[in-house]
Design a protein around this motif. Structure first.
Motif, PDB file in Angstrom:
ATOM      1  N   ALA A 216      -3.671 -33.964   1.280  1.00 50.40           N
ATOM      2  CA  ALA A 216      -4.662 -33.493   0.315  1.00 50.40           C
ATOM      3  C   ALA A 216      -4.274 -32.202  -0.386  1.00 50.40           C
ATOM      4  O   ALA A 216      -4.872 -31.862  -1.409  1.00 50.40           O
ATOM      5  N   GLY A 217      -3.298 -31.478   0.111  1.00 53.77           N
ATOM      6  CA  GLY A 217      -2.945 -30.182  -0.451  1.00 53.77           C
ATOM      7  C   GLY A 217      -1.798 -30.251  -1.436  1.00 53.77           C
ATOM      8  O   GLY A 217      -1.489 -31.314  -1.973  1.00 53.77           O
ATOM      9  N   PRO A 218      -1.129 -29.118  -1.672  1.00 58.68           N
ATOM     10  CA  PRO A 218       0.021 -29.091  -2.579  1.00 58.68           C
ATOM     11  C   PRO A 218       1.174 -29.915  -2.022  1.00 58.68           C
ATOM     12  O   PRO A 218       1.257 -30.161  -0.818  1.00 58.68           O
ATOM     13  N   VAL A 219       2.071 -30.338  -2.879  1.00 67.27           N
ATOM     14  CA  VAL A 219       3.202 -31.161  -2.467  1.00 67.27           C
ATOM     15  C   VAL A 219       4.218 -30.310  -1.711  1.00 67.27           C
ATOM     16  O   VAL A 219       4.672 -29.268  -2.207  1.00 67.27           O
ATOM     17  N   VAL A 220       4.544 -30.731  -0.501  1.00 69.95           N
ATOM     18  CA  VAL A 220       5.503 -30.039   0.362  1.00 69.95           C
ATOM     19  C   VAL A 220       6.325 -31.087   1.097  1.00 69.95           C
ATOM     20  O   VAL A 220       5.950 -32.267   1.134  1.00 69.95           O
ATOM     21  N   PRO A 221       7.447 -30.701   1.703  1.00 68.51           N
ATOM     22  CA  PRO A 221       8.176 -31.668   2.532  1.00 68.51           C
ATOM     23  C   PRO A 221       7.293 -32.174   3.673  1.00 68.51           C
ATOM     24  O   PRO A 221       6.445 -31.431   4.201  1.00 68.51           O
ATOM     25  N   LEU A 222       7.492 -33.404   4.067  1.00 71.91           N
ATOM     26  CA  LEU A 222       6.689 -34.013   5.122  1.00 71.91           C
ATOM     27  C   LEU A 222       6.666 -33.154   6.388  1.00 71.91           C
ATOM     28  O   LEU A 222       5.620 -33.012   7.028  1.00 71.91           O
ATOM     29  N   TRP A 223       7.810 -32.558   6.760  1.00 69.76           N
ATOM     30  CA  TRP A 223       7.861 -31.815   8.015  1.00 69.76           C
ATOM     31  C   TRP A 223       6.933 -30.602   8.003  1.00 69.76           C
ATOM     32  O   TRP A 223       6.473 -30.156   9.074  1.00 69.76           O
TER      33      TRP A 223
ATOM     34  N   SER B  16      20.782 -28.044   7.879  1.00 66.69           N
ATOM     35  CA  SER B  16      21.480 -29.301   8.153  1.00 66.69           C
ATOM     36  C   SER B  16      22.875 -29.080   8.717  1.00 66.69           C
ATOM     37  O   SER B  16      23.441 -29.981   9.341  1.00 66.69           O
ATOM     38  N   PHE B  17      23.431 -27.879   8.523  1.00 72.96           N
ATOM     39  CA  PHE B  17      24.767 -27.583   9.046  1.00 72.96           C
ATOM     40  C   PHE B  17      24.805 -27.601  10.572  1.00 72.96           C
ATOM     41  O   PHE B  17      25.882 -27.692  11.166  1.00 72.96           O
ATOM     42  N   LEU B  18      23.628 -27.498  11.212  1.00 75.72           N
ATOM     43  CA  LEU B  18      23.591 -27.515  12.679  1.00 75.72           C
ATOM     44  C   LEU B  18      24.151 -28.819  13.228  1.00 75.72           C
ATOM     45  O   LEU B  18      24.778 -28.838  14.294  1.00 75.72           O
ATOM     46  N   HIS B  19      23.870 -29.896  12.523  1.00 71.81           N
ATOM     47  CA  HIS B  19      24.418 -31.198  12.920  1.00 71.81           C
ATOM     48  C   HIS B  19      24.345 -32.119  11.712  1.00 71.81           C
ATOM     49  O   HIS B  19      23.382 -32.883  11.549  1.00 71.81           O
TER      50      HIS B  19
ATOM     51  N   ALA C  32      12.179 -36.509   6.748  1.00 68.24           N
ATOM     52  CA  ALA C  32      11.287 -35.376   6.986  1.00 68.24           C
ATOM     53  C   ALA C  32      11.120 -34.509   5.746  1.00 68.24           C
ATOM     54  O   ALA C  32      10.191 -33.698   5.676  1.00 68.24           O
ATOM     55  N   SER C  33      12.000 -34.671   4.778  1.00 70.46           N
ATOM     56  CA  SER C  33      11.945 -33.858   3.560  1.00 70.46           C
ATOM     57  C   SER C  33      11.247 -34.575   2.407  1.00 70.46           C
ATOM     58  O   SER C  33      11.213 -34.057   1.285  1.00 70.46           O
ATOM     59  N   GLU C  34      10.715 -35.762   2.652  1.00 74.21           N
ATOM     60  CA  GLU C  34      10.006 -36.494   1.603  1.00 74.21           C
ATOM     61  C   GLU C  34       8.839 -35.664   1.079  1.00 74.21           C
ATOM     62  O   GLU C  34       8.000 -35.202   1.856  1.00 74.21           O
ATOM     63  N   PRO C  35       8.768 -35.417  -0.234  1.00 71.48           N
ATOM     64  CA  PRO C  35       7.668 -34.609  -0.786  1.00 71.48           C
ATOM     65  C   PRO C  35       6.345 -35.369  -0.775  1.00 71.48           C
ATOM     66  O   PRO C  35       6.235 -36.458  -1.338  1.00 71.48           O
TER      67      PRO C  35
ATOM     68  N   PHE D  17      10.089 -26.785  14.070  1.00 72.13           N
ATOM     69  CA  PHE D  17      10.116 -27.673  12.899  1.00 72.13           C
ATOM     70  C   PHE D  17      11.171 -27.240  11.885  1.00 72.13           C
ATOM     71  O   PHE D  17      11.774 -28.092  11.226  1.00 72.13           O
ATOM     72  N   THR D  18      11.412 -25.936  11.766  1.00 69.32           N
ATOM     73  CA  THR D  18      12.442 -25.484  10.840  1.00 69.32           C
ATOM     74  C   THR D  18      13.832 -25.894  11.326  1.00 69.32           C
ATOM     75  O   THR D  18      14.641 -26.428  10.555  1.00 69.32           O
ATOM     76  N   ILE D  19      14.107 -25.641  12.613  1.00 70.33           N
ATOM     77  CA  ILE D  19      15.418 -25.991  13.160  1.00 70.33           C
ATOM     78  C   ILE D  19      15.637 -27.499  13.168  1.00 70.33           C
ATOM     79  O   ILE D  19      16.720 -27.994  12.833  1.00 70.33           O
TER      80      ILE D  19
END
Length: 206
Positions: free
Chosen positions: A166-173, A146-149, A157-160, A137-139
């Motif tokens: 139900a938990g703290p706000v994090v990126p979707l991924w 993002s420099f990979l491609h 995938a980065s939508e907060p 998921f990180t890669i």
């Protein structure tokens, strides 16, 4: 590689192919159907390790790795509604995560094989699955890589959003990764029963 290893090879190849197909179909909000088949790769690896040793398990892992690469290559050539079914970052993440996690699983299992029967498969799978999830998921989706491609758009995938709704706000991924990881751990626990049964039968007939 001997004929006795063939069932393991076929099983691993089938799991990898099935997972690459089923990952295209959603299961609920955070998972795909592939999340339920992919963890079985650890099950096959551990059975091969217990019955035939670490060397045989590594060979089966390499077969799965090659099959996975082939599936990714095919996926990059199939265009879906939003572009290729498999992006370059997903292909890289999948390959790196599979090979690293499976090889670590084999090594940990081999180191613990002399202990209680359940310790080696449980510990190796828990650690391997955690590494697999973190790497993939990180890669595949982290904006820091993002420099990979750069052409791959992973902004969705980065939508907060709240973690798992139900938990703290994090990126979707991150929610996707946590859900995937939870399924892997659950299957690792449930798989101990068939692992015990299958390995006992194979070792009696070996």
């Amino acid at each position: 590689m001997t004929r006795t290893h063939l069932p393991g090879i076929i099983a691993m190849a089938a799991i990898v192919v099935a997972s690459n197909i089923l990952v295209q179909f959603l299961f609920g909000q955070w998972l795909t159907w592939g999340a339920f088949t992919y963890p079985l790769a650890f099950f096959v690896t551990d059975i091969m390790n217990r019955v035939y040793g670490a060397s045989a398990a590594r060979r089966v892992v390499m077969v799965g790795f090659v099959v996975g690469l082939a599936c990714s290559l095919v996926g990059t050539q199939i265009m879906g509604e939003f572009g290729p079914l498999v992006t370059l970052r997903v292909a890289i993440g999948s390959a790196v995560a599979f090979l690293a996690a499976q090889m670590i699983d084999v090594s940990i299992f081999a180191a613990l094989r002399g202990g209680t029967w359940w310790r080696a498969p449980l510990v190796s799978t828990l650690i391997g699955s955690s590494i697999d999830t973190a790497l993939f998921f990180t890669i595949a989706f982290s904006t820091s890589l993002s420099f990979l491609h750069p052409a791959t758009n992973v902004s969705w995938a980065s939508e907060p959003l709240p973690l798992l709704g139900a938990g703290p706000v994090v990126p979707l991924w991150v929610s996707l990764a946590v859900a995937d990881w939870a399924v892997k751990l659950s299957i690792a626990l449930v798989a101990l029963i068939p692992f015990r049964i299958v390995t006992a039968r194979l070792m009696r007939s070996a």
